[in-house]
Design a protein around this motif. Structure first.
Motif, mmCIF file in Angstrom:
data_model
loop_
_atom_site.group_PDB
_atom_site.id
_atom_site.type_symbol
_atom_site.label_atom_id
_atom_site.label_comp_id
_atom_site.label_asym_id
_atom_site.label_seq_id
_atom_site.Cartn_x
_atom_site.Cartn_y
_atom_site.Cartn_z
ATOM 1 N N TRP A 1 -5.957 7.700 0.337
ATOM 2 C CA TRP A 1 -4.579 7.949 0.030
ATOM 3 C C TRP A 1 -4.087 9.192 0.554
ATOM 4 C CZ3 TRP A 1 -2.113 4.141 -2.328
ATOM 5 C CH2 TRP A 1 -2.800 3.249 -3.003
ATOM 6 N N ASP B 1 -3.693 5.101 4.230
ATOM 7 C CA ASP B 1 -3.963 5.230 5.742
ATOM 8 C C ASP B 1 -5.114 4.919 5.886
ATOM 9 O OD1 ASP B 1 -1.389 6.231 6.557
ATOM 10 O OD2 ASP B 1 -1.920 8.393 5.993
ATOM 11 N N ASN C 1 0.772 -1.139 -0.064
ATOM 12 C CA ASN C 1 -0.160 -0.050 0.054
ATOM 13 C C ASN C 1 0.747 1.178 -0.003
ATOM 14 O OD1 ASN C 1 -2.441 -1.359 0.352
ATOM 15 N ND2 ASN C 1 -2.267 -1.694 2.476
ATOM 16 N N CYS C 2 2.005 1.045 -0.318
ATOM 17 C CA CYS C 2 2.901 2.417 -0.189
ATOM 18 C C CYS C 2 4.024 2.560 -1.288
ATOM 19 C CB CYS C 2 3.642 2.498 1.507
ATOM 20 S SG CYS C 2 4.296 4.060 1.817
ATOM 21 N N CYS D 1 7.749 4.981 -1.955
ATOM 22 C CA CYS D 1 8.458 5.971 -1.797
ATOM 23 C C CYS D 1 9.300 6.600 -2.678
ATOM 24 C CB CYS D 1 9.177 5.597 -0.505
ATOM 25 S SG CYS D 1 10.339 7.025 0.042
ATOM 26 N N LEU E 1 6.315 10.323 0.107
ATOM 27 C CA LEU E 1 5.563 8.932 0.474
ATOM 28 C C LEU E 1 4.291 8.967 -0.141
ATOM 29 C CD1 LEU E 1 6.505 6.243 2.177
ATOM 30 C CD2 LEU E 1 5.537 7.315 3.904
ATOM 31 N N GLY F 1 0.666 6.743 -0.119
ATOM 32 C CA GLY F 1 0.266 5.197 0.582
ATOM 33 C C GLY F 1 -1.213 5.196 1.154
ATOM 34 N N HIS G 1 0.724 1.181 7.836
ATOM 35 C CA HIS G 1 0.060 2.571 7.259
ATOM 36 C C HIS G 1 1.106 3.504 6.714
ATOM 37 C CE1 HIS G 1 -3.929 1.228 8.393
ATOM 38 N NE2 HIS G 1 -3.574 1.054 9.471
ATOM 39 N N SER G 2 0.814 4.280 5.837
ATOM 40 C CA SER G 2 1.830 5.232 5.212
ATOM 41 C C SER G 2 2.274 6.129 6.239
ATOM 42 C CB SER G 2 1.330 5.809 3.844
ATOM 43 O OG SER G 2 0.118 6.362 4.008
#
Length: 182
Positions: free
Chosen positions: A94, A85, A16-17, A19, A81, A83, A51-52
């Protein structure tokens, strides 16, 4: 968005992330290894992605520790970043986080932002022209115009093939989609 190809890297951090880092390459390599190790440890213990927001805090702590440690230097890296949350399928959103070399984090929510050289000028141009994006083509056009304007104002040019950008957006199913611009 708007990074020279020689000093940037895209790192997938879990499901889900993502960078995007720009700056001093040895620092980017080190941070990538540390972040991936931490995320793998979290996955092994909890059987779930972080989570981001938590990854952004981890990155901030790494940056601050390096910046404040006596006899050390800050990481020469700026990170973006992107992702998910939140918990539960209905409340997941997002988010965009930017972390600078001092460890300061800024949450841009789901708005457009960028990192790298001339980022302030590009952000200003994007904010004034990107009120609503109904398609990827519009976003690309606005981003390209913003970068061109920032470079023109700085009286800089880019050589053919020396520019790379990454555009990230939310797909129809809510998934993260990315495209490289060379």
């Amino acid at each position: 968005f708007g990074m020279p190809a020689s000093s940037s890297r895209q790192v997938v951090l879990g499901n889900n992330c993502v960078c995007l880092m720009t700056g001093f390459f040895p620092d980017i390599d080190h941070l990538q290894k540390v972040l991936l190790k931490s995320i793998a440890s979290h996955q092994a213990v909890y059987s779930a992605d972080q989570h981001s927001r938590n990854i952004a805090r981890l990155m901030s702590n790494l940056f601050q520790k390096a910046a404040l440690q006596p006899g050390a230097r800050p990481f020469g890296v700026h990170a973006l970043l992107v992702g998910l949350d939140g918990t539960g399928s209905s409340s997941r959103i997002w988010s965009l986080y930017v972390c600078d070399p001092t460890g300061s984090i800024r949450n841009y929510g789901d708005r457009a932002t960028c990192i790298g050289r001339h980022a302030v000028a590009v952000r200003k141009e994007i904010a004034s022209n990107l009120e609503s994006v109904d398609c990827v083509k519009t976003a690309l056009t606005v981003a390209a115009k913003a970068i061109k304007k920032a470079l023109d104002e700085a009286r800089e040019t880019i050589d053919e093939g020396s520019f790379r950008g990454t555009l990230l957006w939310k797909g129809l199913g809510g998934q993260l989609v990315s495209a490289q611009i060379d």
